[in-house]
Design an enzyme around this catalytic site. Structure first.
Site, short mmCIF file in Angstrom:
data_model
loop_
_atom_site.label_atom_id
_atom_site.label_comp_id
_atom_site.label_asym_id
_atom_site.label_seq_id
_atom_site.Cartn_x
_atom_site.Cartn_y
_atom_site.Cartn_z
N GLY A 45 0.83 -1.20 0.00
CA GLY A 45 0.00 0.00 0.00
C GLY A 45 0.86 1.25 0.00
O GLY A 45 2.03 1.21 0.42
N GLN A 50 3.21 9.92 1.02
CA GLN A 50 4.51 9.26 0.98
C GLN A 50 5.33 9.60 -0.26
O GLN A 50 6.53 9.36 -0.28
CB GLN A 50 4.32 7.74 1.07
CG GLN A 50 3.75 7.30 2.41
CD GLN A 50 3.57 5.81 2.48
OE1 GLN A 50 2.56 5.29 2.02
NE2 GLN A 50 4.54 5.10 3.01
N CYS A 92 6.19 -0.10 7.32
CA CYS A 92 5.78 1.04 6.50
C CYS A 92 6.94 1.39 5.57
O CYS A 92 8.08 1.44 6.02
CB CYS A 92 5.45 2.23 7.41
SG CYS A 92 5.00 3.73 6.50
N LEU A 93 6.62 1.65 4.31
CA LEU A 93 7.69 1.99 3.35
C LEU A 93 8.41 3.27 3.75
O LEU A 93 9.54 3.49 3.34
CB LEU A 93 7.09 2.14 1.94
CG LEU A 93 6.55 0.85 1.30
CD1 LEU A 93 5.89 1.16 -0.04
CD2 LEU A 93 7.66 -0.18 1.12
N HIS A 134 -4.06 1.32 7.65
CA HIS A 134 -2.72 1.93 7.65
C HIS A 134 -2.66 3.08 6.64
O HIS A 134 -2.14 4.16 6.95
CB HIS A 134 -1.69 0.83 7.31
CG HIS A 134 -0.27 1.28 7.25
ND1 HIS A 134 0.69 0.86 8.15
CD2 HIS A 134 0.37 2.11 6.39
CE1 HIS A 134 1.85 1.43 7.84
NE2 HIS A 134 1.69 2.19 6.77
N GLU A 135 -3.21 2.85 5.44
CA GLU A 135 -3.14 3.89 4.40
C GLU A 135 -4.06 5.07 4.72
O GLU A 135 -3.71 6.23 4.48
CB GLU A 135 -3.48 3.31 3.02
CG GLU A 135 -2.57 2.17 2.56
CD GLU A 135 -1.08 2.44 2.77
OE1 GLU A 135 -0.64 3.61 2.62
OE2 GLU A 135 -0.35 1.49 3.10
N HIS A 138 -2.29 7.27 7.04
CA HIS A 138 -1.31 8.13 6.37
C HIS A 138 -1.96 9.44 5.91
O HIS A 138 -1.38 10.52 6.03
CB HIS A 138 -0.73 7.44 5.14
CG HIS A 138 0.51 6.64 5.41
ND1 HIS A 138 1.67 7.19 5.92
CD2 HIS A 138 0.79 5.33 5.21
CE1 HIS A 138 2.59 6.24 6.03
NE2 HIS A 138 2.09 5.10 5.61
NI NI Z 1 3.01 3.24 5.56
#
Ligand code: NI
Length: 169
Positions: A45, A50, A92-93, A134-135, A138
C-alpha cells in the site's frame, strides 16, 4: 514513473491530505506513479503523502505477485465500519527496517471514489483490513508508531530518531 518515498521525519508525512475535488489528468498521473512506486518498493500500500502529495488518495494491492486485478485505488476514502480486533506485525515503506505489532480492527468497510469517479465500497478482512487502515491513517498524518502502547512507542521513537537523523542531515 516510480517516485522517491519520503521517510520518517519528513513533515509531509505528518500533514492531513486534502479531499480531491477534481479527478484530473494530474491526479491520474499521480495514481500511476503511486502504483509503480508501490510495486517497485515493493509494498502492499502507498498513500499520496509518501510521495510528497497532499491529495487524498491511496493505492493498495495485498496480492504477493502484484496481480493487477487486485489493485485498489481509493480517492477521498472514509471509514464506514470497523469491527473485531487483530494484532499483527506491521511495517511502512516510509519507516524502512522497522516492524512492530499493531492492534487494528479485523474487518473494515471503506467508501470512496475509484479513479473513474465512481463511488466504491471496499471491504477488507485481516491483511487487507490492516492495509486499508494503515493507508487511511497516512492521509490523516498518522503513522503506525502512533498506534503503539506508550512504552513501546517511546523505545521505538528513540531508535527512529537515531536511524533517521543521518538521512535528514
Ligand atoms: Ni506506511
Amino acid at each position: 514513473m516510480a517516485q522517491p518515498i519520503l521517510t520518517y521525519g519528513n513533515p509531509i508525512l505528518r500533514q492531513t491530505a486534502r479531499a480531491v475535488s477534481n479527478i484530473d489528468g494530474e491526479l491520474q498521473r499521480l495514481i500511476d506513479d503511486m502504483v509503480e512506486t508501490m510495486h517497485e518498493a515493493p509494498g502492499v500500500g502507498l498513500a499520496a503523502n509518501q510521495v510528497g502529495s497532499l491529495r487524498r488518495v491511496f493505492v493498495a494491492n495485498p496480492s504477493e505477485d502484484h496481480d493487477p486485478s487486485r489493485l485498489l485505488v481509493l480517492i477521498n476514502p472514509e471509514l464506514v465500519e470497523a469491527e473485531g480486533e487483530s494484532v499483527a506485525e506491521e511495517g511502512c515503506l516510509s519507516i524502512p527496517d522497522f516492524r512492530e505489532e499493531v492492534r487494528r480492527a479485523r474487518r473494515v468497510l471503506l467508501r470512496g471514489l475509484d479513479r473513474n469517479e465512481r463511488p466504491v465500497e471496499v471491504e477488507g478482512q485481516d491483511l487487507l483490513a490492516r492495509v486499508l487502515q494503515h493507508e487511511l491513517d497516512h492521509l490523516n498524518g498518522t503513522l503506525f508508531v502512533d498506534r503503539l502502547s506508550p512504552a513501546k512507542r517511546d523505545i521505538l521513537l528513540r531508535k527512529l530518531k537515531k536511524a533517521f537523523r543521518i538521512k535528514r542531515a
